[in-house]
Write an enzyme that holds these catalytic residues in place. Structure first.
Site, PDB file in Angstrom:
ATOM      1  N   HIS A  24      12.776  49.011   8.691  1.00 44.09           N
ATOM      2  CA  HIS A  24      13.045  49.236   7.274  1.00 44.09           C
ATOM      3  C   HIS A  24      14.511  49.609   7.060  1.00 44.09           C
ATOM      4  O   HIS A  24      15.158  49.100   6.144  1.00 44.09           O
ATOM      5  CB  HIS A  24      12.134  50.342   6.738  1.00 44.09           C
ATOM      6  CG  HIS A  24      10.692  49.964   6.692  1.00 44.09           C
ATOM      7  ND1 HIS A  24       9.983  49.829   5.528  1.00 44.09           N
ATOM      8  CD2 HIS A  24       9.820  49.655   7.693  1.00 44.09           C
ATOM      9  CE1 HIS A  24       8.734  49.468   5.791  1.00 44.09           C
ATOM     10  NE2 HIS A  24       8.615  49.364   7.111  1.00 44.09           N
ATOM     11  N   ASP A 123      11.719  52.386  -0.828  1.00 43.60           N
ATOM     12  CA  ASP A 123      10.806  51.654   0.052  1.00 43.60           C
ATOM     13  C   ASP A 123       9.366  51.802  -0.446  1.00 43.60           C
ATOM     14  O   ASP A 123       9.113  52.433  -1.464  1.00 43.60           O
ATOM     15  CB  ASP A 123      10.971  52.174   1.486  1.00 43.60           C
ATOM     16  CG  ASP A 123      10.767  51.109   2.547  1.00 43.60           C
ATOM     17  OD1 ASP A 123       9.991  50.172   2.308  1.00 43.60           O
ATOM     18  OD2 ASP A 123      11.387  51.225   3.628  1.00 43.60           O
TER      19      ASP A 123
END
Length: 478
Positions: A24, A123
């Protein structure tokens, strides 16, 4: 850290907050680099251990437009600061890390108040981030650093849990074992919040649009389907592949070995930075490589030893005598290799991969066919997409187990045999297409983000949380 408030020299300021995993952090950082080239100033917010890991990639040129901002998480004896990342984290501490991340909402609020950015990009596991942004009258957009197929399948499963996943996209040939993996993906719970609820809330709170790490040529219909499911605009940002690092020492080591080989004759074997093979899988892959008779570089990784545990030894974990038997054609490396540099090399002709999304994007960009051995998370879906696109072949499991004969068969098919020609040709066609189209997705991303920020300033968020991004669905009125 010196924190500077608001808009920098007339640039649009963005605070980025990724989940604490390399898969990520890396796409978020690549997105940050792309945006800073287009008149954006980036505040990249994460824990100290992650900030330290990316500091070396922050050149003087980048540091003028990308500022690293530390997010302090609570510490404990089990979760000291060096464990504020999923890298090397013992699996039993994952809940503790998510709990600590949740508790950073108040600290994040202070950071937002001090920086006052024009936009937050967050996120998919921290619904508190857009909530905090909203309280500060700052629009927030979710960036999904996975593919659109994965995001669409998860959204559909969360909305219709009793549905037959294999019927949604018949082209994606999921086995019963893989369907079960997808259905169990986000059933865990931390702080009384199930992961599936976090994902739903993150989707809902994103302001008019969702960003995904993909491009229409490979995922067009999944992007459109996800947009229908979410009733929001889904904006692809492109593959966001990191350029090969200029690590001269590492590059020379591997180039010296690769340069002795024939074009497209070598296989890179790697299962990502945060997944560790079981001893059984490692053994089957080792024997499969031996049976295939191809040249290879194999990257092996083990969890960080802790609590008095002895660090695992490569030779002990591999079959007895394996390293000696393959010494002339195989290189076994523990830890890290310059993956992009190796994939880009003329002698690399295949990538035996877990099919993490970033690895899939890298392989396609550099025109290297994929031998898919998915392990967990989004990887089975990614592998079946690779198969459907004809840029790779999946190693089929036997009741969930890898088998050496199947590993060898697929490696030889993709690397050597005539029936693998279609895969080798197709992936090179995609690579050429990406080279020609350049960064056109990013131009659309910038247009959408600037429009959102401008709309927010004109509205001052008095009448709506966000203005519409598409006609079908907008952020909810306040």
């Amino acid at each position: 850290l010196e924190i500077m408030e608001g808009n920098r020299h007339g640039k649009t300021s963005v605070l980025m907050l990724p989940w604490l995993a390399h898969g990520h952090v890396s796409p978020f950082f690549e997105l940050a680099k792309s945006l800073r080239r287009r008149n954006f100033h980036i505040y990249f917010c994460s824990t100290s251990v992650i900030i330290n890991s990316i500091q070396s990639n922050l050149t003087r040129d980048l540091s003028s437009d990308i500022e690293l901002v530390e997010l302090k998480l609570p510490t404990s004896s089990d979760l000291p600061p060096y464990r504020h990342t999923t890298a090397g984290l013992p699996p039993h501490l994952m809940f503790s890390l998510k709990r600590a991340f949740d508790s950073a909402a108040a600290t994040f609020s202070i950071i937002l108040h001090n920086l006052n950015p024009d936009l937050v990009i967050y996120d998919f596991l921290q619904p508190w981030a857009p909530t905090v942004a909203r309280s500060s009258h700052i629009p927030a957009v979710m960036f999904q650093p996975t593919g659109a197929l994965m995001a669409a399948m998860v959204k559909y499963e969360l909305e219709y849990p009793s549905s037959d996943l294999s019927s949604i996209f018949p082209d994606i040939r999921l086995t019963e074992y893989e369907i079960k993996q997808v259905k169990n993906l986000f059933r865990s719970s931390v702080n009384d919040a199930r992961d599936e609820e976090r994902i739903k809330e993150c989707n809902e709170r994103s302001c008019g649009m969702i960003l995904v790490k993909s491009f229409r040529e490979i995922e067009g219909k999944y992007i459109d389907f996800l947009s229908i499911l979410l009733r929001k605009k889904v904006v692809p940002v492109g593959p966001l592949v990191q350029e090969p690092e200029n690590d001269v020492v590492s590059r020379r080591r591997f180039e010296k070995w690769l340069n002795k080989k024939q074009d497209s004759s070598c296989l890179l074997v790697s299962f990502g930075s945060e997944f560790y093979l079981s001893k059984e899988d490692m053994e089957e892959i080792a024997y499969g490589l031996e049976l295939s008779h191809v040249d290879f570089i194999w990257v092996v990784r083990f969890p960080v030893a802790g609590g008095g545990e002895r660090k695992k030894n490569v030779e002990e974990e591999l079959p007895k005598g394996f390293i000696e038997r393959v010494r002339e054609r195989g290189m076994v490396v523990e830890g890290w290799v310059p993956q992009a540099q190796i994939l880009k090399h003329r002698t690399t002709g295949g990538f035996l991969s877990h099919c993490g999304w970033s690895s899939v994007m890298e392989s396609i960009k550099f025109g290297v066919p994929i031998i898919a051995a998915p392990m967990q998370l989004d990887q089975p879906l990614n592998a079946r997409l690779v198969e459907w696109l004809d840029v790779g072949v999946v190693i089929e499991r036997d009741n969930g187990r890898l088998r050496r004969q199947e590993v060898a068969r697929v490696v030889k098919e993709v690397m050597v045999e005539k029936m693998g020609e279609r895969v080798r040709k197709k992936v090179k066609e995609f690579a050429e297409m990406l080279k020609k189209k350049g960064d056109e997705e990013m131009d659309m991303v910038v247009e959408e983000l600037v429009k959102l920020c401008k709309s927010n300033k004109e509205d001052n968020l008095e009448s709506h949380w966000c203005r519409p991004a598409i006609d079908s669905h907008f952020c909810e009125p306040r």
